[in-house]
Motif scaffolding. Structure first.
Motif, PDB file in Angstrom:
ATOM      1  N   LEU A 143      -2.244 -13.534  -1.130  1.00  0.00           N
ATOM      2  CA  LEU A 143      -3.064 -12.590  -0.382  1.00  0.00           C
ATOM      3  C   LEU A 143      -2.629 -11.144  -0.566  1.00  0.00           C
ATOM      4  N   LEU A 144      -1.371 -10.927  -0.965  1.00  0.00           N
ATOM      5  CA  LEU A 144      -0.786  -9.582  -0.940  1.00  0.00           C
ATOM      6  C   LEU A 144      -1.595  -8.572  -1.749  1.00  0.00           C
ATOM      7  N   ALA A 145      -1.890  -8.877  -3.007  1.00  0.00           N
ATOM      8  CA  ALA A 145      -2.602  -7.909  -3.844  1.00  0.00           C
ATOM      9  C   ALA A 145      -3.985  -7.600  -3.266  1.00  0.00           C
ATOM     10  N   GLU A 146      -4.686  -8.625  -2.788  1.00  0.00           N
ATOM     11  CA  GLU A 146      -6.008  -8.419  -2.205  1.00  0.00           C
ATOM     12  C   GLU A 146      -5.918  -7.512  -0.982  1.00  0.00           C
ATOM     13  N   TYR A 147      -4.928  -7.769  -0.123  1.00  0.00           N
ATOM     14  CA  TYR A 147      -4.753  -6.950   1.079  1.00  0.00           C
ATOM     15  C   TYR A 147      -4.414  -5.508   0.723  1.00  0.00           C
ATOM     16  N   LYS A 148      -3.497  -5.325  -0.202  1.00  0.00           N
ATOM     17  CA  LYS A 148      -3.082  -3.975  -0.590  1.00  0.00           C
ATOM     18  C   LYS A 148      -4.239  -3.189  -1.213  1.00  0.00           C
ATOM     19  N   LEU A 149      -5.044  -3.848  -1.996  1.00  0.00           N
ATOM     20  CA  LEU A 149      -6.127  -3.155  -2.694  1.00  0.00           C
ATOM     21  C   LEU A 149      -7.303  -2.856  -1.770  1.00  0.00           C
ATOM     22  N   LYS A 150      -7.696  -3.818  -0.962  1.00  0.00           N
ATOM     23  CA  LYS A 150      -8.887  -3.645  -0.136  1.00  0.00           C
ATOM     24  C   LYS A 150      -8.603  -2.839   1.137  1.00  0.00           C
ATOM     25  N   GLU A 151      -7.495  -3.157   1.809  1.00  0.00           N
ATOM     26  CA  GLU A 151      -7.209  -2.552   3.108  1.00  0.00           C
ATOM     27  C   GLU A 151      -6.066  -1.549   3.046  1.00  0.00           C
ATOM     28  N   GLY A 152      -5.092  -1.789   2.196  1.00  0.00           N
ATOM     29  CA  GLY A 152      -3.905  -0.946   2.158  1.00  0.00           C
ATOM     30  C   GLY A 152      -4.065   0.368   1.441  1.00  0.00           C
ATOM     31  N   GLY A 153      -5.179   0.564   0.743  1.00  0.00           N
ATOM     32  CA  GLY A 153      -5.447   1.846   0.108  1.00  0.00           C
ATOM     33  C   GLY A 153      -5.208   1.901  -1.377  1.00  0.00           C
ATOM     34  N   ASP A 154      -4.597   0.875  -1.963  1.00  0.00           N
ATOM     35  CA  ASP A 154      -4.277   0.930  -3.389  1.00  0.00           C
ATOM     36  C   ASP A 154      -5.529   0.943  -4.263  1.00  0.00           C
ATOM     37  N   GLY A 155      -6.597   0.355  -3.766  1.00  0.00           N
ATOM     38  CA  GLY A 155      -7.833   0.358  -4.550  1.00  0.00           C
ATOM     39  C   GLY A 155      -8.660   1.615  -4.364  1.00  0.00           C
ATOM     40  N   PHE A 156      -8.280   2.454  -3.376  1.00  0.00           N
ATOM     41  CA  PHE A 156      -9.035   3.679  -3.070  1.00  0.00           C
ATOM     42  C   PHE A 156      -8.067   4.840  -2.809  1.00  0.00           C
ATOM     43  N   PRO A 157      -7.236   5.207  -3.780  1.00  0.00           N
ATOM     44  CA  PRO A 157      -6.212   6.240  -3.568  1.00  0.00           C
ATOM     45  C   PRO A 157      -6.816   7.643  -3.607  1.00  0.00           C
ATOM     46  N   SER A 158      -7.591   7.950  -2.599  1.00  0.00           N
ATOM     47  CA  SER A 158      -8.365   9.188  -2.575  1.00  0.00           C
ATOM     48  C   SER A 158      -8.362   9.757  -1.157  1.00  0.00           C
ATOM     49  N   GLU A 159      -8.117  11.058  -1.034  1.00  0.00           N
ATOM     50  CA  GLU A 159      -8.192  11.703   0.276  1.00  0.00           C
ATOM     51  C   GLU A 159      -9.601  11.600   0.842  1.00  0.00           C
ATOM     52  N   LEU A 160     -10.589  11.811   0.005  1.00  0.00           N
ATOM     53  CA  LEU A 160     -11.970  11.797   0.475  1.00  0.00           C
ATOM     54  C   LEU A 160     -12.376  10.423   0.977  1.00  0.00           C
ATOM     55  N   PHE A 161     -11.994   9.379   0.245  1.00  0.00           N
ATOM     56  CA  PHE A 161     -12.323   8.035   0.728  1.00  0.00           C
ATOM     57  C   PHE A 161     -11.577   7.741   2.023  1.00  0.00           C
ATOM     58  N   GLY A 162     -10.318   8.187   2.116  1.00  0.00           N
ATOM     59  CA  GLY A 162      -9.569   7.981   3.351  1.00  0.00           C
ATOM     60  C   GLY A 162     -10.249   8.623   4.542  1.00  0.00           C
ATOM     61  N   LEU A 163     -10.780   9.830   4.351  1.00  0.00           N
ATOM     62  CA  LEU A 163     -11.522  10.501   5.420  1.00  0.00           C
ATOM     63  C   LEU A 163     -12.795   9.732   5.759  1.00  0.00           C
ATOM     64  N   ALA A 164     -13.490   9.244   4.723  1.00  0.00           N
ATOM     65  CA  ALA A 164     -14.721   8.486   4.952  1.00  0.00           C
ATOM     66  C   ALA A 164     -14.436   7.214   5.739  1.00  0.00           C
ATOM     67  N   ARG A 165     -13.382   6.494   5.369  1.00  0.00           N
ATOM     68  CA  ARG A 165     -13.042   5.265   6.087  1.00  0.00           C
ATOM     69  C   ARG A 165     -12.698   5.569   7.542  1.00  0.00           C
ATOM     70  N   GLN A 166     -11.953   6.630   7.786  1.00  0.00           N
ATOM     71  CA  GLN A 166     -11.612   6.993   9.161  1.00  0.00           C
ATOM     72  C   GLN A 166     -12.860   7.295   9.990  1.00  0.00           C
ATOM     73  N   LEU A 167     -13.799   7.997   9.395  1.00  0.00           N
ATOM     74  CA  LEU A 167     -15.031   8.321  10.115  1.00  0.00           C
ATOM     75  C   LEU A 167     -15.846   7.065  10.407  1.00  0.00           C
ATOM     76  N   VAL A 168     -15.945   6.186   9.433  1.00  0.00           N
ATOM     77  CA  VAL A 168     -16.692   4.938   9.623  1.00  0.00           C
ATOM     78  C   VAL A 168     -16.056   4.099  10.716  1.00  0.00           C
ATOM     79  N   ARG A 169     -14.750   3.979  10.671  1.00  0.00           N
ATOM     80  CA  ARG A 169     -14.070   3.126  11.649  1.00  0.00           C
ATOM     81  C   ARG A 169     -14.007   3.788  13.028  1.00  0.00           C
ATOM     82  N   ALA A 170     -13.864   5.106  13.058  1.00  0.00           N
ATOM     83  CA  ALA A 170     -13.894   5.787  14.353  1.00  0.00           C
ATOM     84  C   ALA A 170     -15.229   5.545  15.044  1.00  0.00           C
ATOM     85  N   ALA A 171     -16.324   5.579  14.279  1.00  0.00           N
ATOM     86  CA  ALA A 171     -17.648   5.333  14.847  1.00  0.00           C
ATOM     87  C   ALA A 171     -17.750   3.925  15.422  1.00  0.00           C
TER      88      ALA A 171
END
Length: 665
Positions: A345-373
């Protein structure tokens, strides 16, 4: 790594002839500062001046820079208070109160296991934190100590108006670059000063601060380090350490190695790319070297051999006690089974949820906004931990920070993440298909960055305040991607939390209670990014037939200068040669037990006066994640005397020097 409420003052007196009083301990604690991004610091004047490392506020220096004013290259000095510039992302915390809440947490989880245990534990933590944080000026964290054997509530004063006062050149802060990193002798000037400003628009007035010592530390001196070590695993089970050695660390080492190669290639294309990438590259290189050292430590048979003996001893004590055996003996097997489940499970978790698959400030901001909503309309105890009431001030600061984001670098890092997703999970994986569709990674990354409006703070504020309706109505491509992948990311997070995290926490707590029952509380808990006090002496060490002296000098720095990076002294130092005696100490090695997170920690003498500034450790210290070896484990600090002399004679930072000398004793 002693907590302040259980510091072994009598043991210090027995070995060094000095016993810190409660007044001494309280003063040093209240003078200590935590930088919420993962570093330590300290108040060093009554006017809110804070000392830390350059690498701890490097992102601030980078955020305040531009192609026309590259403060990473030239350094920064505010000649007047009004010239100090606000750091968009920096939050400072001062620990004002510690309360034992063990009984309350253990009562809330009594008789529960698996996901029910985890849900009840997090809900009660959120409730306690919400009751404590009565305003945005307070931050309250329930911290786990002794792997769940104890829980404490730490109450902090929160400061979000933090301004840059002084930073040297990047090249001098990181003199020696990656070759010298985690090595000694060392000649870096990894120091910086920021200032906390109050809500009245003036520098913060504080009663607790560390004065500067008139006499610097010398070999053999007893000194103390007050800081926030990030994390150790000295009480982990053998199964957990083997998992780190065989699964977790190899995965991360490969990821960082590939990222380093990508960043090096990108940065080499132009001076502007180098300007916007060097801080990130340095961070990746540092992480890679640190984790490689940890992996080598775990690969050493003697370390795990000692851990097996210690675990066997605890198992024997559990077996000999019917009450402990009834509640604890199956914990080791449960932990091992959970880790077996985590392997695939480790690689899947790290890539999908842990940020390794989306190493981007902009995506991080987008995810925070989506989840905050999604999260903020829920009851506080039902939210994801990072969206609880106690975390909202930090969440808002992160989302609404007015800091530059480099579009071209965003494209490159997103492309890297998308490629990692496809390479690791496979082109036919449903999640990969959800992300890429029929797009090539680079084309998709470029379209996302070009089309998003999340560069604009006002747009992020509109979405945050507009909540779910605003987020769902938005056609921003980065937000659409974050919404599209969120269900699958949450699903893998839930699998991890239910089948791995909850088992490790529950059974780790059982083993912690057994350990406390068997050995008492005479030791210190594993590091948890909470304030600790370590004592030691200025001392070198012997290694591979050579003796390493504990002090380096200004003369040594000039001798190490080659004129080529990373051993090129900046012009400020070359022009100042001779203004400071060559024998003046610059850096020093000490026996303190520190780990990542201690960066920026003040080093003080018996009188509580500043004599140094922690910024690194030596190579043997990297194994300190798992065990402290006093013979070779060394902390590395900028020497207090050299720090003050350089401020005055190299940088001409006379306003700060006057402020520091005003309380020198």
């Amino acid at each position: 790594m002693w907590t302040y409420d259980a510091f072994p003052a009598a043991a210090v007196k027995a070995s060094h002839g000095f016993e810190p009083s409660r007044e001494w301990l309280d003063h040093v604690r209240l003078s200590s500062v935590r930088l919420a991004g993962g570093c330590s610091a300290s108040f060093v004047s009554p006017d809110g001046l804070v000392m830390t490392n350059h690498h701890c506020i490097r992102s601030c220096v980078e955020d305040l820079s531009s192609p026309k004013r590259d403060y990473l290259a030239t350094g920064f000095y505010a000649k007047a208070p009004g010239d100090e510039l606000r750091c968009p992302k920096v939050e400072a915390n001062q620990l004002v109160e510690m309360t034992d809440v063990t009984a309350r947490l253990q009562g809330a989880t009594q008789g529960l296991g698996g996901s029910a245990f985890n849900t009840a534990l997090k809900a009660e933590m959120s409730k306690i934190e919400s009751e404590c944080a009565t305003g945005p000026e307070l931050r309250c964290d329930v911290v786990t100590l002794f792997n769940g054997g104890k829980y404490h509530l730490y109450k902090y004063r929160r400061f979000q108006d933090v301004r840059l006062a002084f930073a040297p050149e990047f090249s001098m802060a990181a003199f020696g670059g990656d070759p010298d990193n985690f090595n000694f002798p060392r000649f870096g000037f990894d120091a910086a000063f920021i200032r906390v400003w109050g809500t009245n628009g003036q520098p913060l007035k504080t009663d607790h601060f560390l004065s500067w010592a008139r006499e610097g530390a010398r070999e053999g001196d007893l000194v103390f380090v007050s800081g926030h070590p990030g994390g150790t695993e000295r009480q982990s089970t053998v199964a957990e350490l083997e998992f780190q050695r065989d699964v977790a660390l190899p995965y991360t080492l490969l990821h960082l190695s590939e990222m380093r190669g990508m960043l090096r290639e990108y940065a080499s294309a132009s001076p502007e790319r180098w300007r916007t990438t060097r801080a990130k590259l340095r961070s990746v290189e540092n992480g890679l070297k640190a984790l490689r050292g940890r992996h080598q430590a775990l690969a050493e048979p003697s370390l795990l051999g000692d851990k097996r003996k210690a675990e066997a001893d605890l198992r024997a004590k559990v077996e000999a006690d019917p009450k402990l055996k009834a509640t604890t003996s199956g914990a080791w097997d449960a932990i091992a089974r959970a880790l077996d489940a985590y392997r695939p499970l480790l690689a899947e978790y790290k890539l999908k949820e842990g940020g390794d698959g989306f190493p981007s400030e902009l995506f991080g901001l987008a995810r925070q906004l989506v989840r905050a909503a999604d999260e903020l309309p829920k009851a506080n105890a039902e939210r994801l931990r990072e969206y609880t009431d106690g975390q909202l001030p930090a969440l808002r600061q992160g989302l609404l920070r007015d800091a530059p984001i480099t579009p071209e670098l965003e494209v490159v890092t997103l492309t890297f993440g998308f490629n990692r997703l496809r390479e690791t999970l496979g082109a036919d994986d449903p999640f990969v298909q959800e992300v890429l569709g029929r797009e090539a990674p680079e084309e998709l990354a470029r379209a996302l960055v070009k089309g998003t409006k999340l560069f604009d703070v006002k747009e992020r504020q509109r979405l945050l305040e507009g909540g779910r309706a605003a987020v769902e109505a938005s056609k921003d491509p980065m937000l659409l991607l974050a919404r599209r992948v969120d269900a699958r990311a949450r699903e893998v997070r839930k699998r991890y939390e239910d089948s791995v995290e909850s088992v490790l926490k529950k059974n780790g707590e059982l083993l912690a209670r057994a350990r406390l029952a068997a050995y008492g509380t005479t030791g210190y808990p594993d590091a948890t990014f909470t304030l600790r006090l370590s004592y030691g002496v200025v001392k070198g060490w012997a290694e591979n037939g050579r003796t390493v002296a504990p002090l380096t000098t200004f003369a040594g720095a000039y001798a190490r200068h080659t004129g080529k990076e990373p051993f090129r002294l900046p012009d400020s130092w070359l022009e100042a040669q001779g203004k400071v005696s060559g024998e003046t100490p610059l850096d020093m090695a000490t026996t303190h037990d520190i780990i990542g997170g201690n960066s920026g920690s003040p080093m003080v003498d018996r009188e509580g006066r500043v004599v140094g500034l922690i910024f690194d450790g030596n190579l043997p210290s990297l194994g300190g994640r798992y065990a402290y070896v006093p013979e070779t484990n060394r902390a590395v600090a900028v020497h207090g005397e050299g720090l003050l002399r350089a401020l005055e004679h190299v940088y001409g930072a006379n306003r700060l020097v006057k402020e520091l000398r005003a309380n020198q004793r």
